[in-house]
Scaffold this motif. Structure first.
Motif, mmCIF file in Angstrom:
data_model
loop_
_atom_site.group_PDB
_atom_site.id
_atom_site.type_symbol
_atom_site.label_atom_id
_atom_site.label_comp_id
_atom_site.label_asym_id
_atom_site.label_seq_id
_atom_site.Cartn_x
_atom_site.Cartn_y
_atom_site.Cartn_z
ATOM 1 N N LEU A 236 0.834 -1.206 0.000
ATOM 2 C CA LEU A 236 0.000 0.000 0.000
ATOM 3 C C LEU A 236 0.869 1.257 0.000
ATOM 4 C CD1 LEU A 236 -2.835 -0.898 2.558
ATOM 5 C CD2 LEU A 236 -3.138 -0.413 0.115
ATOM 6 N N TYR A 237 1.911 1.230 0.816
ATOM 7 C CA TYR A 237 2.788 2.387 0.925
ATOM 8 C C TYR A 237 3.518 2.655 -0.387
ATOM 9 C CZ TYR A 237 6.350 5.502 2.884
ATOM 10 O OH TYR A 237 7.170 6.571 3.139
ATOM 11 N N ALA A 238 3.991 1.573 -1.013
ATOM 12 C CA ALA A 238 4.695 1.719 -2.295
ATOM 13 C C ALA A 238 3.752 2.244 -3.375
ATOM 14 C CB ALA A 238 5.298 0.374 -2.713
ATOM 15 N N ASN A 239 2.540 1.718 -3.426
ATOM 16 C CA ASN A 239 1.575 2.183 -4.424
ATOM 17 C C ASN A 239 1.213 3.642 -4.208
ATOM 18 O OD1 ASN A 239 1.524 -0.351 -5.546
ATOM 19 N ND2 ASN A 239 -0.337 -1.005 -4.506
ATOM 20 N N THR A 240 1.036 4.025 -2.945
ATOM 21 C CA THR A 240 0.690 5.411 -2.638
ATOM 22 C C THR A 240 1.827 6.351 -3.032
ATOM 23 O OG1 THR A 240 -0.660 4.657 -0.772
ATOM 24 C CG2 THR A 240 -0.076 6.986 -0.827
ATOM 25 N N LYS A 241 3.056 5.946 -2.738
ATOM 26 C CA LYS A 241 4.197 6.783 -3.118
ATOM 27 C C LYS A 241 4.311 6.910 -4.630
ATOM 28 C CE LYS A 241 7.690 4.934 -1.025
ATOM 29 N NZ LYS A 241 9.103 4.788 -0.551
ATOM 30 N N ASP A 242 4.062 5.828 -5.352
ATOM 31 C CA ASP A 242 4.136 5.885 -6.814
ATOM 32 C C ASP A 242 3.079 6.828 -7.382
ATOM 33 O OD1 ASP A 242 6.219 4.124 -6.825
ATOM 34 O OD2 ASP A 242 4.985 2.347 -7.238
ATOM 35 N N ILE A 243 1.873 6.742 -6.833
ATOM 36 C CA ILE A 243 0.785 7.603 -7.308
ATOM 37 C C ILE A 243 1.118 9.068 -7.067
ATOM 38 C CG2 ILE A 243 -1.597 8.293 -6.854
ATOM 39 C CD1 ILE A 243 -2.227 5.340 -6.353
ATOM 40 N N LEU A 244 1.563 9.358 -5.844
ATOM 41 C CA LEU A 244 1.840 10.751 -5.520
ATOM 42 C C LEU A 244 3.114 11.253 -6.195
ATOM 43 C CD1 LEU A 244 0.755 10.981 -1.791
ATOM 44 C CD2 LEU A 244 -0.526 11.511 -3.854
ATOM 45 N N PHE A 245 4.049 10.358 -6.483
ATOM 46 C CA PHE A 245 5.233 10.772 -7.238
ATOM 47 C C PHE A 245 4.844 11.219 -8.642
ATOM 48 C CE2 PHE A 245 8.801 9.706 -10.089
ATOM 49 C CZ PHE A 245 9.759 10.562 -9.556
ATOM 50 N N SER A 246 3.887 10.509 -9.235
ATOM 51 C CA SER A 246 3.410 10.926 -10.559
ATOM 52 C C SER A 246 2.692 12.266 -10.469
ATOM 53 C CB SER A 246 2.475 9.865 -11.149
ATOM 54 O OG SER A 246 1.302 9.729 -10.377
#
Length: 417
Positions: free
Chosen positions: A305-315
């Motif tokens: 979840l943390y990795a997915n959230t970081k990827d989304i917000l990085f985009s």
């Protein structure tokens, strides 16, 4: 087990989050009340007496909170224990085939009982914006069951409780899988057998189950104290991490990327605040505690979840940076054109007419180029003034929003007067 012993189980930073000294410090704020209320759960197949010892309300940052019921059931049936947990998890009235009977009053769900009798003011403190997000989740069950000291802990029993397999439609105990290899595969990586054969634990997304042959009392059983002490707070912190990440992802899905600039900034701040204040690589000090945390995080899929959230917000950050760069380039182009044109026209065509007393009649004699120069100069003044006012407003909004974001993401208590 007192809080001082539990604090020593965690790293100092984590202990400060779980047990803040005052209401003005960041972290979890816990409010407890004893009730000692007796009742019974009536289902199609059985009647299960129980006692509610106490209730905890824990307020957390990010507008979240937990309500914990400490209950004890009085039954010798393993299947009834599963049925009790399964019924209490249903927080909504969803064609329930049971009722809770307390002092002659019946309630269709445990939430109805809590709101009607234990915490009648609770709905006033729930943010209606988050109701749709939260009501999809059911109650989490943490249960420690005593089995006969002569019996062995069966992995099938752990699986049954982990999947809440109580009674079938005919009223007989059942399990939703027959293949022992499949059951063993499902439990692999989610059971904790450090204290086997006397105790075994299962970590799932919706429950933490412990089976033990030791006597369960408030003070005599060391495993009982750890289960309701260390494991409880490790579970609480991990649930908080999971809900924060789900809440950020839920907020992101509702964003209109071209319109909600403030919401995007808020999400970025929330993730950065969450990363810097609440999520660490290792939480407890002991090897046992680290093993427990790994199992909980694995069952909740927190790392994913943390990795997915970081990827989304990085985009989002990349999009915002590109968007800001384009806007800055356009603004620089406009200001450059104004500067060049003003320098070419205004200094040579009409600035001398602005010296001393203005002779307005003289402007009537201007040719088209001079009118164009007048338009460029005064429109440039308007543009610069507008940008200055907009910058001041943006600066004030940023300060106001940041104060609000800090209150929501760092502190869970009242604002300081």
């Amino acid at each position: 087990m007192n809080h001082k012993e539990i604090e020593n189980y965690f790293l100092p930073l984590t202990a400060n989050i779980l047990f803040p000294i005052t209401q003005l410090e960041k972290g979890f704020q816990r409010y407890s009340k004893k009730f000692n209320v007796d009742g019974q759960l009536n289902t199609e197949h059985s009647t299960i007496p129980f006692k509610i010892h106490s209730i905890d309300i824990i307020t957390c940052p990010f507008g979240l909170g937990f309500l914990t019921l400490r209950m004890e059931i009085q039954t010798n049936s393993f299947t009834q224990s599963i049925e009790f947990a399964e019924c209490l998890r249903k927080i909504k009235d969803e064609t329930n085939n049971f009722e809770i009977d307390i002092d002659g009053c019946t309630y269709p769900t445990i939430i109805n009982f809590i709101v009607s009798r234990l915490c009648p003011q609770l709905p006033n403190f729930i943010n209606n914006d988050d109701v749709l997000f939260l009501e999809k989740e059911k109650m989490f069950v943490q249960s420690l069951l005593k089995i006969e000291s002569t019996a062995s802990i069966d992995l099938v029993d752990l699986y049954r409780f982990g999947t809440f397999c109580s009674y079938d439609s005919t009223g007989k105990p059942y399990v939703n899988a027959n293949n022992l290899e499949f059951i063993s595969h499902c439990l692999h990586g989610y059971t904790y057998d450090r204290f086997a054969p006397t105790s075994n634990y299962l970590f799932q997304q919706n429950c933490l189950i412990g089976l033990t042959t030791s006597e369960i009392t408030a003070h005599s059983c060391f495993q009982t104290q750890r289960f309701h002490g260390f494991y409880y707070y490790a579970l609480l912190l991990s649930l908080f991490h999971k809900l924060v990440l789900l809440k950020i992802a839920n907020s992101y899905s509702a964003i209109h990327i071209e319109q909600d600039k403030q919401k995007i900034e808020s999400l970025l701040y929330q993730l950065n605040s969450f990363t810097s204040n609440y999520i660490y690589t290792v939480y407890p000090l002991t090897s046992e505690g680290q093993e427990i945390f790994k199992l909980i995080r694995k069952s909740f899929r927190i790392d994913q979840l943390y990795a997915n959230t970081k990827d989304i917000l990085f985009s989002l950050v990349k999009y915002e940076d590109n968007n800001v760069a384009k806007n800055d380039s356009m603004l620089l182009l406009v200001l450059t054109l104004y500067t060049v044109i003003c320098g070419i026209f205004s200094m040579n065509l009409f600035t001398h007419d602005l010296q001393g007393n203005l002779k307005w009649d003289h402007f009537k004699t201007y040719n088209p180029f001079e009118y164009f120069a007048v338009f460029i100069v005064f429109s440039g003044i308007v543009v610069v003034g507008t940008l200055a006012i907009k910058g001041i407003i943006q600066w004030y909004q940023n300060i106001t929003n940041r104060k609000k974001w800090v209150r929501n993401t760092v502190w869970s208590s009242k604002k300081k007067n």
